[in-house]
Design a protein around this motif. Structure first.
Motif, PDB file in Angstrom:
ATOM      1  N   UNK A   1      30.166  70.339  12.767  1.00 38.46           N
ATOM      2  CA  UNK A   1      31.223  71.164  13.348  1.00 38.46           C
ATOM      3  C   UNK A   1      31.911  70.351  14.431  1.00 38.46           C
ATOM      4  N   UNK A   2      33.240  70.313  14.394  1.00 39.11           N
ATOM      5  CA  UNK A   2      34.024  69.626  15.415  1.00 39.11           C
ATOM      6  C   UNK A   2      34.765  70.666  16.245  1.00 39.11           C
ATOM      7  N   UNK A   3      34.449  70.735  17.540  1.00 40.73           N
ATOM      8  CA  UNK A   3      35.154  71.636  18.452  1.00 40.73           C
ATOM      9  C   UNK A   3      36.304  70.863  19.088  1.00 40.73           C
ATOM     10  N   UNK A   4      37.509  71.394  18.981  1.00 45.45           N
ATOM     11  CA  UNK A   4      38.708  70.659  19.368  1.00 45.45           C
ATOM     12  C   UNK A   4      39.322  71.196  20.655  1.00 45.45           C
ATOM     13  N   UNK A   5      40.054  70.312  21.333  1.00 46.36           N
ATOM     14  CA  UNK A   5      40.844  70.715  22.488  1.00 46.36           C
ATOM     15  C   UNK A   5      42.302  70.888  22.124  1.00 46.36           C
ATOM     16  N   UNK A   6      42.585  70.950  20.828  1.00 48.40           N
ATOM     17  CA  UNK A   6      43.921  71.167  20.274  1.00 48.40           C
ATOM     18  C   UNK A   6      43.843  72.315  19.283  1.00 48.40           C
TER      19      UNK A   6
ATOM     20  N   UNK B   1      33.314  69.261   4.506  1.00 46.41           N
ATOM     21  CA  UNK B   1      31.856  69.315   4.559  1.00 46.41           C
ATOM     22  C   UNK B   1      31.350  70.093   5.768  1.00 46.41           C
ATOM     23  N   UNK B   2      32.275  70.694   6.496  1.00 49.58           N
ATOM     24  CA  UNK B   2      31.886  71.414   7.705  1.00 49.58           C
ATOM     25  C   UNK B   2      33.029  72.259   8.215  1.00 49.58           C
ATOM     26  N   UNK B   3      33.241  72.234   9.527  1.00 48.70           N
ATOM     27  CA  UNK B   3      34.182  73.170  10.116  1.00 48.70           C
ATOM     28  C   UNK B   3      34.856  72.561  11.346  1.00 48.70           C
TER      29      UNK B   3
END
Length: 377
Positions: free
Chosen positions: A173-178, A198-200
């Motif tokens: 999981x990638x948490x973004x600042x955008x 493959x994820x979110x």
């Protein structure tokens, strides 16, 4: 559905954050009742002064929550609010959870319910080879054991964590600042595509939101909130990874730190965390898995030891220069101090350092805390 719309509506009011919305919900029982409350009723809410209430009255008169929800969904079809059953349970445990969480990719219900274990791996944007190597090792090991790897898609440690997880077929999981439609940094375009497949990708910012320095510290609390434990691999004293570790500690989540050299700038933040009580990552990864309560991977048969690792086939040694061969033969799998190696081989410190660096890059030797080295079998 109505309460979902009011979570979204309240999130648009400047000066009203997650904690304030929770106070409104607790006081009025529903956010719809809070939205329709009078000025006098709003002032009775804990923490709401006249100045705040005046801002609320002025802003909420500018749009209708139901109409706003319909228009918002047209541009942002995929998002959760705490009114949705799919909203990640672990995030709901923190006091500052996002009122709205946008996503893009493949949703895993077990993950959202907190059943699938999740860990965060964060660190500096300019890691050393030592930091990269251990990030790969930790990320791959945990991914193989069924852990979801959470990070921030930034350059350096974050990128290494996502990529290593994906390489072994893990989920990340990638948490973004955008916004979830904005890729930052741009050089991670292909990695971002792989994460979605493959994820979110997740963010508290709507589509079209561009990078803003103020967003990334806020993003870090989501990384920590989504994770049962946070790993800080390498971090100087002013690294954003320290923010993630700090909030993880506030959320009563475990914090693990990769120890480094006392004179290494990239490790100063990590050493500070250790002095503050954070746990050091065990050299024995079986011990780490046991501490995390790891389960056997689903695609492997049950083993005699719950936390035993599958041994990898031995790799043939590359052709080495005689001097490198001499240095390598001075090692065993037991750690040996740098000064002791100098004595054993009668080499100058500069020559030995150069040889050790080459052997590290070849994956034949690894450096341990305290300027100790050991051979990798």
């Amino acid at each position: 559905m109505e309460e979902r719309g009011y979570w979204l509506a309240w999130s648009q009011i400047n000066g009203v954050g997650s904690v304030s919305i929770q106070r409104l919900q607790h006081h009025f029982k529903t956010l719809e009742m809070a939205w329709n409350a009078t000025e006098k009723e709003l002032i009775e809410v804990d923490g709401f002064g006249k100045q705040t209430v005046d801002k609320i009255i002025q802003q909420r008169s500018q749009f209708n929550p139901k109409e706003f929800l319909e228009k918002h969904i047209a541009k942002n079809p995929y998002f959760w609010t705490p009114a949705d059953a799919e909203y990640p349970r672990l995030l709901l445990e923190i006091p500052t959870f996002p009122p709205v969480l946008y996503y893009r990719g493949i949703v895993e219900p077990q993950e959202n319910r907190g059943i699938t274990p999740t860990v965060a791996i964060v660190g500096t944007r300019t890691p050393t080879e030592y930091g990269r190597r251990w990030t790969r090792k930790i990320s791959m090991t945990l991914a193989r054991r069924g852990f979801t790897i959470v990070s921030g898609l930034a350059a350096g440690i974050d990128t290494e964590a996502h990529r290593s997880c994906l390489e072994v077929g893990g989920r990340t999981i990638a948490a973004l600042g955008t916004g979830v439609d904005i890729i930052y940094p741009k050089e991670n375009f292909q990695l971002c595509e792989r994460v979605m497949n493959q994820g979110l990708l997740i963010s508290e910012y709507p589509s079209g939101t561009k990078p803003n320095p103020r967003h990334f510290p806020q993003r870090n609390r989501i990384i920590a909130g989504l994770s049962r434990a946070t790993f800080v691999m390498e971090a100087p004293q002013k690294s954003g990874a320290l923010i993630t570790a700090h909030v993880a500690n506030e959320f009563c989540r475990d914090v693990y730190v990769l120890p480094g050299r006392l004179d290494d700038e990239k490790s100063q933040g990590c050493l500070k965390l250790i002095n503050g009580g954070a746990s050091m990552i065990p050299v024995n990864l079986e011990e780490l898995l046991e501490q995390l309560g790891a389960m056997p991977p689903l695609d492997e048969p049950q083993q005699s030891s719950l936390f035993s690792l599958q041994p990898e086939p031995a790799k043939p040694l590359p052709d080495l220069d005689p001097e490198l061969t001499q240095v390598l033969q001075a090692f065993s799998s037991e750690p040996t101090a740098f000064d002791q190696i100098i004595v054993n081989l009668n080499l100058e410190a500069g020559s030995l350092s150069a040889a050790l660096l080459q052997l590290e890059l070849l994956g034949l030797v690894e450096q341990l805390p305290g300027m100790r080295y050991r051979r990798i079998d």
